[in-house]
Design a protein around this motif. Structure first.
Motif, PDB file in Angstrom:
ATOM      1  N   LEU A  11       0.764  -1.328  -0.052  1.00 50.58           N
ATOM      2  CA  LEU A  11       0.077  -0.160  -0.045  1.00 50.58           C
ATOM      3  C   LEU A  11       0.882   1.199   0.019  1.00 50.58           C
ATOM      4  CD1 LEU A  11      -2.595  -1.162   2.525  1.00 50.58           C
ATOM      5  CD2 LEU A  11      -2.924  -0.920   0.206  1.00 50.58           C
ATOM      6  N   GLN A  26       8.059   5.508   2.606  1.00 52.56           N
ATOM      7  CA  GLN A  26       7.254   5.937   1.162  1.00 52.56           C
ATOM      8  C   GLN A  26       7.976   6.456   0.385  1.00 52.56           C
ATOM      9  OE1 GLN A  26       4.009   7.163   3.882  1.00 52.56           O
ATOM     10  NE2 GLN A  26       2.624   5.863   2.618  1.00 52.56           N
ATOM     11  N   TYR A  29       6.176   6.668  -3.160  1.00 53.16           N
ATOM     12  CA  TYR A  29       5.091   7.559  -3.140  1.00 53.16           C
ATOM     13  C   TYR A  29       5.352   9.014  -3.064  1.00 53.16           C
ATOM     14  CZ  TYR A  29       0.613   8.943  -1.228  1.00 53.16           C
ATOM     15  OH  TYR A  29      -0.658   9.889  -0.985  1.00 53.16           O
ATOM     16  N   GLU A  73      -4.861  15.354   1.272  1.00 53.16           N
ATOM     17  CA  GLU A  73      -5.159  13.991   1.530  1.00 53.16           C
ATOM     18  C   GLU A  73      -4.192  13.038   1.319  1.00 53.16           C
ATOM     19  OE1 GLU A  73      -8.791  13.524  -0.919  1.00 53.16           O
ATOM     20  OE2 GLU A  73      -9.808  14.366   0.498  1.00 53.16           O
ATOM     21  N   LYS A  74      -3.223  13.348   0.299  1.00 54.13           N
ATOM     22  CA  LYS A  74      -2.009  12.426  -0.171  1.00 54.13           C
ATOM     23  C   LYS A  74      -1.155  12.850   1.004  1.00 54.13           C
ATOM     24  CE  LYS A  74      -2.512  12.011  -5.010  1.00 54.13           C
ATOM     25  NZ  LYS A  74      -2.087  12.071  -6.307  1.00 54.13           N
ATOM     26  N   TYR A  77      -1.935  10.575   4.065  1.00 49.80           N
ATOM     27  CA  TYR A  77      -1.580   9.245   3.810  1.00 49.80           C
ATOM     28  C   TYR A  77       0.013   9.110   4.193  1.00 49.80           C
ATOM     29  CZ  TYR A  77      -1.039   4.600   2.254  1.00 49.80           C
ATOM     30  OH  TYR A  77      -0.608   3.237   1.789  1.00 49.80           O
ATOM     31  N   HIS A  80       1.811   8.374   7.541  1.00 46.26           N
ATOM     32  CA  HIS A  80       1.998   7.046   8.267  1.00 46.26           C
ATOM     33  C   HIS A  80       3.110   6.925   8.767  1.00 46.26           C
ATOM     34  CE1 HIS A  80      -2.351   6.472   8.282  1.00 46.26           C
ATOM     35  NE2 HIS A  80      -2.382   6.290   6.923  1.00 46.26           N
TER      36      HIS A  80
END
Length: 192
Positions: A11, A26, A29, A73-74, A77, A80
């Motif tokens: 994810l 990440q 990402y 919103e990104k 995330y 985390h």
């Protein structure tokens, strides 16, 4: 069922195994987000938000709300594995209903900060103990719009960060001591 070996990617979270430690990040990402927002070629920032930054509801001209909400919103995330951007994300997420230019500038400051170390993440190592420690703090009356305090805490177990939070308090504190007591109550509840 089939054994696929050690978990490497899940994810958007990359898991790296090294001697005596595990690293969650990440990186891909972050790099995809920086490429999408065209920040990859910009100068990196040293901090995720300017300490003197006091954003208010009227911080310039309106900007594209859908784009602002998608970026925030990104970033939420991304928190985390990047607890160091959590406070700045809690600040910019207050204005998702009516974003302005100053708010978007703060989002781009976070993105430029992420450019400085896209692979930064959480490290878990065996430290020889399972002691639980908690730290908390509040920024009394930091919100320019309603004078509410922002509080945050982080919980360590065995020397590893396992829980963290940064959020605006639900009521206006009359003093810095009251704001600190509120965040201590939330921090102790999380410890328990």
């Amino acid at each position: 069922m089939k054994d696929l070996g050690l978990l490497q990617y899940f994810l958007g979270i990359e898991i790296a195994y090294e001697a005596e430690r595990i690293i969650l990040s990440q990186r891909k990402y972050v790099l995809d987000l920086l490429t999408e927002t065209r920040v990859l070629g910009c100068k990196p920032a040293a901090t995720p938000i300017d300490q003197r930054c006091k954003l208010g509801a009227e911080a310039g001209e309106p900007v594209d709300r859908e784009m602002y909400q998608r970026l925030v919103e990104k970033l939420i995330y991304l928190s985390h594995t990047c607890p160091d951007i959590l406070f700045s994300i809690s600040v910019v997420s207050r204005y998702m209903h009516d974003p302005r230019k100053g708010h978007m500038d703060a989002v781009y400051q976070i993105l430029r900060y992420l450019k400085s170390a896209p692979g930064k993440g959480l490290t878990f190592r065996r430290n020889g103990h399972v002691r639980i420690e908690g730290y908390c703090d509040s920024d009394w009356a930091s919100c320019a719009d309603d004078r509410m305090s922002t509080s945050g805490y982080c919980i360590f177990m065995g020397g590893n960060l396992v829980s963290w939070r940064s959020k605006k308090q639900s009521v206006v504190a009359r003093s810095t001591a009251e704001a600190e007591h509120r965040v201590m109550a939330v921090g102790v509840a999380e410890l328990l």
